[in-house]
Design a protein around this motif. Structure first.
Motif, short mmCIF file in Angstrom:
data_model
loop_
_atom_site.label_atom_id
_atom_site.label_comp_id
_atom_site.label_asym_id
_atom_site.label_seq_id
_atom_site.Cartn_x
_atom_site.Cartn_y
_atom_site.Cartn_z
N ALA A 55 -16.68 39.52 19.88
CA ALA A 55 -17.07 40.93 19.78
C ALA A 55 -17.38 41.26 18.32
O ALA A 55 -16.60 40.95 17.43
CB ALA A 55 -15.94 41.81 20.29
N ALA A 56 -18.53 41.90 18.11
CA ALA A 56 -18.95 42.18 16.73
C ALA A 56 -18.41 43.51 16.21
O ALA A 56 -18.21 43.66 15.00
CB ALA A 56 -20.48 42.20 16.65
N PHE A 57 -18.19 44.46 17.10
CA PHE A 57 -17.81 45.80 16.64
C PHE A 57 -16.29 45.90 16.41
O PHE A 57 -15.84 46.70 15.60
CB PHE A 57 -18.21 46.89 17.64
N LYS A 58 -15.52 45.11 17.19
CA LYS A 58 -14.06 45.22 17.12
C LYS A 58 -13.59 44.89 15.71
O LYS A 58 -13.83 43.80 15.21
CB LYS A 58 -13.44 44.24 18.12
N GLY A 59 -12.94 45.87 15.09
CA GLY A 59 -12.44 45.66 13.73
C GLY A 59 -13.46 46.00 12.66
O GLY A 59 -13.11 46.07 11.48
N TYR A 60 -14.73 46.23 13.06
CA TYR A 60 -15.74 46.60 12.07
C TYR A 60 -15.40 47.99 11.53
O TYR A 60 -15.40 48.97 12.29
CB TYR A 60 -17.14 46.58 12.69
N ASN A 62 -12.66 49.09 11.08
CA ASN A 62 -11.53 49.49 11.92
C ASN A 62 -11.91 50.09 13.27
O ASN A 62 -11.08 50.73 13.91
CB ASN A 62 -10.59 50.45 11.18
N PHE A 63 -13.16 49.89 13.73
CA PHE A 63 -13.47 50.33 15.10
C PHE A 63 -12.57 49.54 16.05
O PHE A 63 -12.44 48.32 15.93
CB PHE A 63 -14.95 50.09 15.43
N PRO A 64 -11.90 50.25 17.00
CA PRO A 64 -10.84 49.60 17.77
C PRO A 64 -11.28 48.84 19.02
O PRO A 64 -10.43 48.30 19.73
CB PRO A 64 -9.94 50.79 18.17
N ALA A 65 -12.57 48.79 19.34
CA ALA A 65 -12.97 48.24 20.64
C ALA A 65 -14.22 47.38 20.53
O ALA A 65 -14.85 47.28 19.48
CB ALA A 65 -13.21 49.39 21.61
N THR A 66 -14.58 46.76 21.67
CA THR A 66 -15.75 45.88 21.74
C THR A 66 -17.03 46.67 21.97
O THR A 66 -18.09 46.34 21.45
CB THR A 66 -15.55 44.89 22.92
N LEU A 67 -16.91 47.74 22.77
CA LEU A 67 -18.06 48.52 23.23
C LEU A 67 -18.02 49.91 22.61
O LEU A 67 -16.95 50.51 22.51
CB LEU A 67 -17.95 48.65 24.76
N CYS A 68 -19.19 50.40 22.21
CA CYS A 68 -19.31 51.83 21.91
C CYS A 68 -19.81 52.49 23.19
O CYS A 68 -20.86 52.09 23.72
CB CYS A 68 -20.31 52.10 20.79
N VAL A 69 -19.08 53.45 23.70
CA VAL A 69 -19.45 54.07 24.97
C VAL A 69 -19.52 55.58 24.79
O VAL A 69 -18.52 56.21 24.42
CB VAL A 69 -18.50 53.61 26.11
N HIS A 77 -21.23 55.77 19.13
CA HIS A 77 -19.92 55.43 18.55
C HIS A 77 -18.72 55.99 19.29
O HIS A 77 -17.63 56.11 18.71
CB HIS A 77 -19.85 55.84 17.06
N GLY A 78 -18.89 56.31 20.58
CA GLY A 78 -17.75 56.74 21.38
C GLY A 78 -16.73 55.61 21.52
O GLY A 78 -17.11 54.44 21.70
N ILE A 79 -15.46 55.96 21.42
CA ILE A 79 -14.38 54.96 21.50
C ILE A 79 -13.88 54.87 22.95
O ILE A 79 -13.56 55.90 23.55
CB ILE A 79 -13.21 55.36 20.57
N PRO A 80 -13.81 53.66 23.52
CA PRO A 80 -13.28 53.51 24.87
C PRO A 80 -11.87 54.11 24.97
O PRO A 80 -11.07 53.97 24.04
CB PRO A 80 -13.25 51.99 25.07
N SER A 81 -11.62 54.77 26.11
CA SER A 81 -10.36 55.51 26.28
C SER A 81 -10.04 55.64 27.77
O SER A 81 -10.65 54.96 28.60
CB SER A 81 -10.50 56.90 25.65
N GLU A 82 -9.14 56.55 28.09
CA GLU A 82 -8.81 56.82 29.50
C GLU A 82 -9.81 57.78 30.14
O GLU A 82 -9.68 58.14 31.30
CB GLU A 82 -7.39 57.40 29.60
N LYS A 83 -10.83 58.19 29.38
CA LYS A 83 -11.87 59.07 29.91
C LYS A 83 -12.58 58.40 31.09
O LYS A 83 -12.90 57.21 31.03
CB LYS A 83 -12.86 59.34 28.78
N VAL A 84 -12.84 59.18 32.13
CA VAL A 84 -13.42 58.63 33.35
C VAL A 84 -14.91 58.96 33.42
O VAL A 84 -15.32 60.07 33.09
CB VAL A 84 -12.67 59.25 34.57
#
Ligand code: MG
Length: 248
Positions: A55-60, A62-69, A77-84
């Motif tokens: 994954a290129a974004f994870k840790g970039y 300090n971005f916490p995830a693989t996907l920007c959603v 640049h949305g951060i993956p979460s419990e959002k449905v």
């Protein structure tokens, strides 16, 4: 400094891009109403790893995830979460992978279930503007020919381009020079030449172009609450014309 890539290096970027493209394609088939954005992130990360990438974004930064959603009025640049994700949403999926030391980057915006005609027009126009930009990726042209093509295409359709974020060069780093704006007059900036590899990524708002970043310091949203779409490809400039490295 713009780092030009050899044929061999472009092939490596192509492999990273292929991992991104295949993982996004799998994700498009996976996404359903009721899923959390974290579930999408987990799915796509497994896909990247299964294809031998990282994954290129994870840790970039300090971005916490693989996907920007990024859903609806979220631009990028949305951060993956419990959002449905819900029926009628549009969801921007931006993904990067590393393979053998080289980066690939691409994004799509997908409809979840049925969406309004005007929303589907926003997706079509944003994707169309990406291809209008790519078409200007010709040896001998100027960088801002790409920018101008994107902006003209979008504005002729009554939408607006986001100016706070831009595309970029890509290679051994995720973000290299040059910046690739989605706006501006043609005929400016560096001359396009063989071996340039660029990530072109228009972000288009249904309403006004203004965006703001939420308190999480990542998620960009439209100020007027209007919907926003994002499409991205990594391309190589060649004597034979632009080659889209992140297309299946
Ligand atoms: Mg990018």
């Amino acid at each position: 400094m713009i780092i030009l890539k050899s044929q061999e290096e472009i092939e490596k970027i192509r492999r990273a891009c292929r991992i991104v493209a295949e993982s996004l394609e799998a994700l498009k088939g996976y996404i359903k109403p009721g899923m959390t954005t974290k579930e999408l992130d987990r799915f796509v990360e497994e896909n990247i790893l299964a294809r031998g990438g990282r994954a290129a974004f994870k840790g970039y930064r300090n971005f916490p995830a693989t996907l920007c959603v990024s859903i609806n009025d979220e631009v990028v640049h949305g951060i993956p979460s419990e959002k449905v994700v819900k029926e009628g949403d549009i969801v921007g999926l931006d993904l990067g992978a590393i393979y053998d030391g080289f980066y690939g980057d691409a994004a799509v915006t997908v409809a979840v279930g049925e969406i309004r005609n005007e929303t589907s027009r926003l997706l079509k126009v944003t994707e169309g503007s990406l291809y209008a930009g790519i078409a200007q990726g010709k040896v001998g042209g100027r960088l801002s020919d790409i920018s101008h093509a994107v902006q003209s295409y979008v504005e002729a359709e009554g939408f607006s381009v986001v100016t706070d974020f831009v595309g970029h060069g890509i290679g051994r780093s995720l973000h290299e020079e040059p910046q690739v704006p989605n706006f501006g007059p043609p005929g400016r900036g560096p001359r396009l030449c063989e071996g340039m590899v660029l990530a072109i990524e228009p972000m288009v708002n249904a309403g006004k172009p203004h965006v703001r970043v939420l308190a999480d310091r990542w998620t960009a949203v439209t100020v007027d609450g209007s919907l926003s779409a994002h499409f991205e490809h990594t391309i190589a400039i060649t004597k034979e014309g632009p080659i889209i490295l992140s297309r299946l």
